[in-house]
Design a protein around this motif. Structure first.
Motif, PDB file in Angstrom:
ATOM      1  N   ILE A   1      15.114  28.140 -11.185  1.00 19.43           N
ATOM      2  CA  ILE A   1      14.575  27.008 -11.816  1.00 19.43           C
ATOM      3  C   ILE A   1      13.539  26.550 -10.763  1.00 19.43           C
ATOM      4  CG2 ILE A   1      15.347  24.471 -11.445  1.00 19.43           C
ATOM      5  CD1 ILE A   1      18.111  25.109 -12.458  1.00 19.43           C
ATOM      6  N   ASP A   2      13.712  26.850  -9.499  1.00 18.99           N
ATOM      7  CA  ASP A   2      12.731  26.723  -8.614  1.00 18.99           C
ATOM      8  C   ASP A   2      11.326  27.351  -8.789  1.00 18.99           C
ATOM      9  OD1 ASP A   2      11.321  25.689  -6.178  1.00 18.99           O
ATOM     10  OD2 ASP A   2      11.936  27.198  -4.944  1.00 18.99           O
ATOM     11  N   ASN A   3      11.391  28.781  -9.310  1.00 20.71           N
ATOM     12  CA  ASN A   3      10.305  29.648  -9.508  1.00 20.71           C
ATOM     13  C   ASN A   3       9.516  29.112 -10.969  1.00 20.71           C
ATOM     14  OD1 ASN A   3      10.883  31.187  -7.269  1.00 20.71           O
ATOM     15  ND2 ASN A   3      12.020  32.574  -8.480  1.00 20.71           N
ATOM     16  N   GLU A   4      10.317  28.481 -11.716  1.00 22.34           N
ATOM     17  CA  GLU A   4       9.681  27.902 -13.108  1.00 22.34           C
ATOM     18  C   GLU A   4       9.359  26.385 -12.970  1.00 22.34           C
ATOM     19  OE1 GLU A   4      12.932  29.043 -15.665  1.00 22.34           O
ATOM     20  OE2 GLU A   4      12.945  31.239 -15.132  1.00 22.34           O
ATOM     21  N   SER A   5       9.698  26.149 -11.977  1.00 19.37           N
ATOM     22  CA  SER A   5       9.164  24.378 -11.963  1.00 19.37           C
ATOM     23  C   SER A   5       7.745  24.419 -11.656  1.00 19.37           C
ATOM     24  CB  SER A   5      10.082  23.752 -10.891  1.00 19.37           C
ATOM     25  OG  SER A   5       9.602  24.336  -9.579  1.00 19.37           O
ATOM     26  N   PRO A   6       7.311  23.302 -11.888  1.00 16.68           N
ATOM     27  CA  PRO A   6       5.863  22.684 -11.737  1.00 16.68           C
ATOM     28  C   PRO A   6       5.576  23.068 -10.230  1.00 16.68           C
ATOM     29  CG  PRO A   6       6.817  21.108 -13.206  1.00 16.68           C
ATOM     30  CD  PRO A   6       8.035  22.003 -12.724  1.00 16.68           C
TER      31      PRO A   6
ATOM     32  N   HIS B   1       0.667  -1.192   0.128  1.00 17.17           N
ATOM     33  CA  HIS B   1      -0.055   0.025  -0.021  1.00 17.17           C
ATOM     34  C   HIS B   1       1.011   1.263  -0.039  1.00 17.17           C
ATOM     35  CE1 HIS B   1      -1.623   3.143   2.332  1.00 17.17           C
ATOM     36  NE2 HIS B   1      -2.902   3.050   1.854  1.00 17.17           N
ATOM     37  N   GLY B   2       0.402   2.274  -0.628  1.00 13.17           N
ATOM     38  CA  GLY B   2       1.166   3.498  -0.619  1.00 13.17           C
ATOM     39  C   GLY B   2       0.248   4.836  -1.089  1.00 13.17           C
ATOM     40  N   LEU B   3       0.349   5.892  -0.298  1.00 10.01           N
ATOM     41  CA  LEU B   3      -0.395   6.967  -0.694  1.00 10.01           C
ATOM     42  C   LEU B   3       0.380   7.952  -1.131  1.00 10.01           C
ATOM     43  CD1 LEU B   3      -2.766   7.470   2.366  1.00 10.01           C
ATOM     44  CD2 LEU B   3      -3.246   6.521  -0.027  1.00 10.01           C
ATOM     45  N   LEU B   4       0.481   8.469  -2.374  1.00  6.74           N
ATOM     46  CA  LEU B   4       1.594   9.302  -2.849  1.00  6.74           C
ATOM     47  C   LEU B   4       1.327  10.713  -2.305  1.00  6.74           C
ATOM     48  CD1 LEU B   4       3.545  10.317  -5.110  1.00  6.74           C
ATOM     49  CD2 LEU B   4       1.660  10.858  -6.233  1.00  6.74           C
ATOM     50  N   GLN B   5       2.398  11.323  -1.565  1.00  8.10           N
ATOM     51  CA  GLN B   5       2.561  12.259  -0.933  1.00  8.10           C
ATOM     52  C   GLN B   5       2.606  13.687  -1.899  1.00  8.10           C
ATOM     53  OE1 GLN B   5       5.968  11.795   1.538  1.00  8.10           O
ATOM     54  NE2 GLN B   5       4.852  10.388   2.863  1.00  8.10           N
ATOM     55  N   THR B   6       3.736  13.549  -2.713  1.00 11.71           N
ATOM     56  CA  THR B   6       3.745  14.444  -3.644  1.00 11.71           C
ATOM     57  C   THR B   6       4.526  14.300  -4.884  1.00 11.71           C
ATOM     58  OG1 THR B   6       4.474  16.808  -4.178  1.00 11.71           O
ATOM     59  CG2 THR B   6       5.963  15.387  -2.464  1.00 11.71           C
ATOM     60  N   TRP B   7       4.113  14.724  -6.006  1.00 12.48           N
ATOM     61  CA  TRP B   7       5.110  14.284  -7.350  1.00 12.48           C
ATOM     62  C   TRP B   7       6.599  14.978  -7.144  1.00 12.48           C
ATOM     63  CZ3 TRP B   7       4.192  10.280  -9.848  1.00 12.48           C
ATOM     64  CH2 TRP B   7       2.954   9.961  -9.989  1.00 12.48           C
ATOM     65  N   THR B   8       7.529  14.348  -7.618  1.00 12.62           N
ATOM     66  CA  THR B   8       8.728  14.928  -7.727  1.00 12.62           C
ATOM     67  C   THR B   8       9.254  14.755  -9.063  1.00 12.62           C
ATOM     68  OG1 THR B   8       9.908  13.036  -6.821  1.00 12.62           O
ATOM     69  CG2 THR B   8       9.322  14.404  -5.210  1.00 12.62           C
TER      70      THR B   8
ATOM     71  N   GLU C   1      16.733  18.598  -4.084  1.00 16.33           N
ATOM     72  CA  GLU C   1      16.997  18.104  -5.249  1.00 16.33           C
ATOM     73  C   GLU C   1      17.282  18.833  -6.365  1.00 16.33           C
ATOM     74  OE1 GLU C   1      14.377  14.464  -6.102  1.00 16.33           O
ATOM     75  OE2 GLU C   1      13.058  15.948  -7.072  1.00 16.33           O
ATOM     76  N   LYS C   2      16.719  20.180  -6.407  1.00 16.10           N
ATOM     77  CA  LYS C   2      16.875  21.046  -7.686  1.00 16.10           C
ATOM     78  C   LYS C   2      18.215  21.689  -7.432  1.00 16.10           C
ATOM     79  CE  LYS C   2      12.065  22.028  -7.782  1.00 16.10           C
ATOM     80  NZ  LYS C   2      10.936  23.195  -7.067  1.00 16.10           N
ATOM     81  N   MET C   3      19.264  21.387  -6.689  1.00 13.99           N
ATOM     82  CA  MET C   3      20.684  21.956  -6.516  1.00 13.99           C
ATOM     83  C   MET C   3      21.218  20.648  -6.948  1.00 13.99           C
ATOM     84  SD  MET C   3      20.436  24.503  -3.470  1.00 13.99           S
ATOM     85  CE  MET C   3      22.121  25.107  -3.714  1.00 13.99           C
ATOM     86  N   SER C   4      21.000  19.600  -6.786  1.00 13.27           N
ATOM     87  CA  SER C   4      22.095  18.457  -6.833  1.00 13.27           C
ATOM     88  C   SER C   4      21.800  17.499  -7.711  1.00 13.27           C
ATOM     89  CB  SER C   4      22.172  17.878  -5.432  1.00 13.27           C
ATOM     90  OG  SER C   4      20.971  17.472  -4.844  1.00 13.27           O
ATOM     91  N   ALA C   5      20.563  17.183  -8.269  1.00 14.55           N
ATOM     92  CA  ALA C   5      20.188  15.991  -8.934  1.00 14.55           C
ATOM     93  C   ALA C   5      20.234  16.154 -10.486  1.00 14.55           C
ATOM     94  CB  ALA C   5      18.902  15.658  -8.666  1.00 14.55           C
ATOM     95  N   GLY C   6      20.394  14.922 -11.110  1.00 15.82           N
ATOM     96  CA  GLY C   6      20.666  14.846 -12.527  1.00 15.82           C
ATOM     97  C   GLY C   6      19.953  15.691 -13.480  1.00 15.82           C
ATOM     98  N   LEU C   7      18.509  15.898 -13.079  1.00 13.32           N
ATOM     99  CA  LEU C   7      17.476  16.413 -13.735  1.00 13.32           C
ATOM    100  C   LEU C   7      17.768  18.002 -13.969  1.00 13.32           C
ATOM    101  CD1 LEU C   7      14.843  16.688 -15.406  1.00 13.32           C
ATOM    102  CD2 LEU C   7      13.846  16.835 -13.059  1.00 13.32           C
ATOM    103  N   TYR C   8      18.448  18.484 -12.986  1.00 14.09           N
ATOM    104  CA  TYR C   8      18.583  19.924 -12.950  1.00 14.09           C
ATOM    105  C   TYR C   8      19.904  20.370 -13.101  1.00 14.09           C
ATOM    106  CZ  TYR C   8      14.387  19.301 -10.689  1.00 14.09           C
ATOM    107  OH  TYR C   8      13.098  18.896 -10.240  1.00 14.09           O
ATOM    108  N   LEU C   9      20.935  19.648 -13.217  1.00  9.08           N
ATOM    109  CA  LEU C   9      22.255  20.084 -13.337  1.00  9.08           C
ATOM    110  C   LEU C   9      22.690  20.885 -14.578  1.00  9.08           C
ATOM    111  CD1 LEU C   9      24.495  17.364 -11.934  1.00  9.08           C
ATOM    112  CD2 LEU C   9      23.625  19.353 -10.783  1.00  9.08           C
ATOM    113  N   GLY C  10      22.043  20.262 -15.866  1.00 12.12           N
ATOM    114  CA  GLY C  10      22.183  20.921 -17.071  1.00 12.12           C
ATOM    115  C   GLY C  10      21.374  22.224 -17.288  1.00 12.12           C
TER     116      GLY C  10
END
Length: 498
Positions: free
Chosen positions: A299-304, A173-180, A312-321
């Motif tokens: 990046i944060d302001n323009e994100s969904p 079982h698992g309730l989604l908390q928030t999309w990332t 995550e927005k400072m260190s993860a692969g989706l955002y470095l480029g």
């Protein structure tokens, strides 16, 4: 250990040729110094971030609804390495859906798999669209990979690796908390994703039974422990960032709110254990300690989801480029870069995208630039020209073609961003090491950044050593043994053995 600055990794050529960055024109030199100041994270800052990390980890264990949720996984035992059997695994990641048939062979595993690319429309579409896609892919896989040994009517046990934060009242079982990771599928948050998948499976009468839901970090931890008992943490350094570890149940005060499940799972004794999925991409959403740059803020302001997943927005692969692109566009608009005369608008660059378009540059692009050993960085020049362009008239693009000095400058920028990312990624794991009181062990990592970037491991291990005041290599980064596949299978096996 001498104080560190985080600048030691900055690109230079062999000593006999001198530092090419020293010959940059004054304007680029000034920008180089500005960017180094923005992106350098020294040892003092690393330790400050790690201290705050530890505080937020503890808050998440105390009670529900905290910034770092420290999710209960209901994985309450560790593999012996002797687990066997055949299982199916679904892995819903940030860019692909993977379906696997795993045969555990007591410390080893045989894997059959298919990968299905997730259309961008799925990631921001509807709940029905997402789970229909998953179930259709599973149905096709089962049809193509049927086994003669499977009896009619037999349901294959399935583990679902769902790489997003979920609150679990039990293992299936698992309730989604928030999309990332930039996802924003309608009508899924707050819903039981296991039930949504189960409904889609039943509608198609697929001969499988969903046994366990887990996160990819938990899978990485368990899969690696299946083969390597020195594994202390499972981590993901890829599209997103996260970690999972084993905590003593007596150190999880919020477990009291699960009294009914505790009695069923036998986790009431003081030495019982629980795998914790940290979901620490949301660390410091209050912006108390992370050294955000104007590009991180943009990046944060323009994100969904502005204001969420700050770490995550400072260190993860989706955002470095994208951090790199934001900085490049800023300097181009200020007249710092790309002064050459407008080039011709050619017709062979149909895949070229406007540099002003978000996410046109990815982490692999940065890696290629940083590791370019071609003469005069010719390969990087071709990469820029083929990938992005500058507006040159209405609906037309000219190839972005940096000159030699700009290429050196841009390579330095790519390295600054990659080094900062690796050093920030060291903070969460270091806080977990401090919490557990461990000074040696293996951190099993999966994800595109950990696996594909040739310098990530070295930079990450050095930063961990700085934070923990230890020798480099005491805490080692190892490759996760397919946490989303083998890990899911092992967790299903452990659950069915209870």
């Amino acid at each position: 250990m001498p104080p560190q600055t985080g600048k030691e990794d900055v690109f230079v050529t062999p000593a006999e040729h001198g530092d090419p960055l020293e010959v940059l024109p004054p304007q680029l030199q000034k920008e180089r110094q500005r960017l180094e100041k923005l992106f350098t994270v020294d040892t003092e800052m690393l330790k400050k971030i790690t201290k705050r990390f530890g505080e937020e980890l503890e808050e998440g264990l105390q009670k529900q609804g905290q910034n770092i949720p420290m999710n209960i996984t209901w994985v309450t035992s560790l593999p012996t390495g002797q687990e066997t059997g055949t299982y199916l695994a679904l892995d819903l990641g940030g860019t692909n859906l993977r379906v696997c048939r795993i045969t555990l062979k007591g410390g080893d595993a045989e894997v059959e798999q298919e990968k299905y690319s997730l259309p961008s429309s799925i990631k921001t579409g509807t709940s029905d669209g997402l789970f229909d896609f998953i179930a259709d892919s599973l149905q096709n896989f089962v049809k193509d990979h049927s086994s003669d040994s499977q009896e009619d009517g037999e349901l294959l046990p399935l583990g679902f690796t769902f790489s997003y934060p979920a609150t679990q009242d039990r293992i299936d079982h698992g309730l989604l908390q928030t999309w990332t990771k930039g996802w924003d599928v309608d009508d899924v948050e707050g819903k039981d994703v296991a039930a949504l998948l189960r409904s889609a499976i039943e509608k198609r009468k697929i001969p499988v039974k969903l046994v366990a839901l887990m996160n990819d970090t938990t899978g990485a931890l368990i899969a690696s422990r299946y083969k390597d008992p020195e594994t202390i943490i499972g981590a993901i350094f890829g599209t997103g960032c996260n970690a999972a570890y084993i905590e003593k149940c007596r150190n999880i005060p919020k477990l009291k709110s699960y009294d009914q499940n505790i009695s069923k799972t036998g986790t009431g004794n003081k030495d019982d254990i629980m795998a914790i999925n940290c979901e620490y991409g949301a660390f410091d959403n209050s912006h108390k300690v992370l050294p955000r740059t104007p590009y991180d803020e943009a990046i944060d302001n323009e994100s969904p989801r502005p204001g969420e997943q700050s770490f995550e927005k400072m260190s993860a692969g989706l955002y470095l480029g994208e951090i790199f692109r934001q900085a490049v566009v800023d300097m181009w608009r200020r007249g710092v870069l790309f002064h050459s005369e407008p080039g011709r608008v050619d017709q062979d660059g149909k895949d070229r995208k406007n540099i002003e378009e978000p996410y046109t540059i990815d982490t692999e692009f940065l890696s290629q630039i940083e590791n370019d050993e071609s003469e005069e960085l010719a390969d990087s020049k071709r990469l820029f020209e083929a990938t992005v362009g500058l507006p040159n008239g209405e609906n037309q693009l000219k190839p972005l073609s940096p000159d030699g000095q700009e290429l050196l400058f841009l390579r330095n920028l790519a390295q600054l961003i990659a080094v900062r990312g690796a050093r920030l990624c060291a903070c969460g794991v270091s806080a977990l090491c401090q919490r557990q009181g461990v000074t040696t062990g293996h951190v099993a990592a999966d994800g595109s950044v950990a696996i594909k970037h040739p310098h990530f491991r070295r930079r990450w291990e050095a930063a961990v050593a700085e934070i923990l005041d230890s020798e480099v290599g005491k805490i080692q980064l190892t490759s996760a043994e397919d946490g989303s596949g083998i890990g899911a299978a092992v967790i299903v096996a452990l659950n069915m053995a209870k």
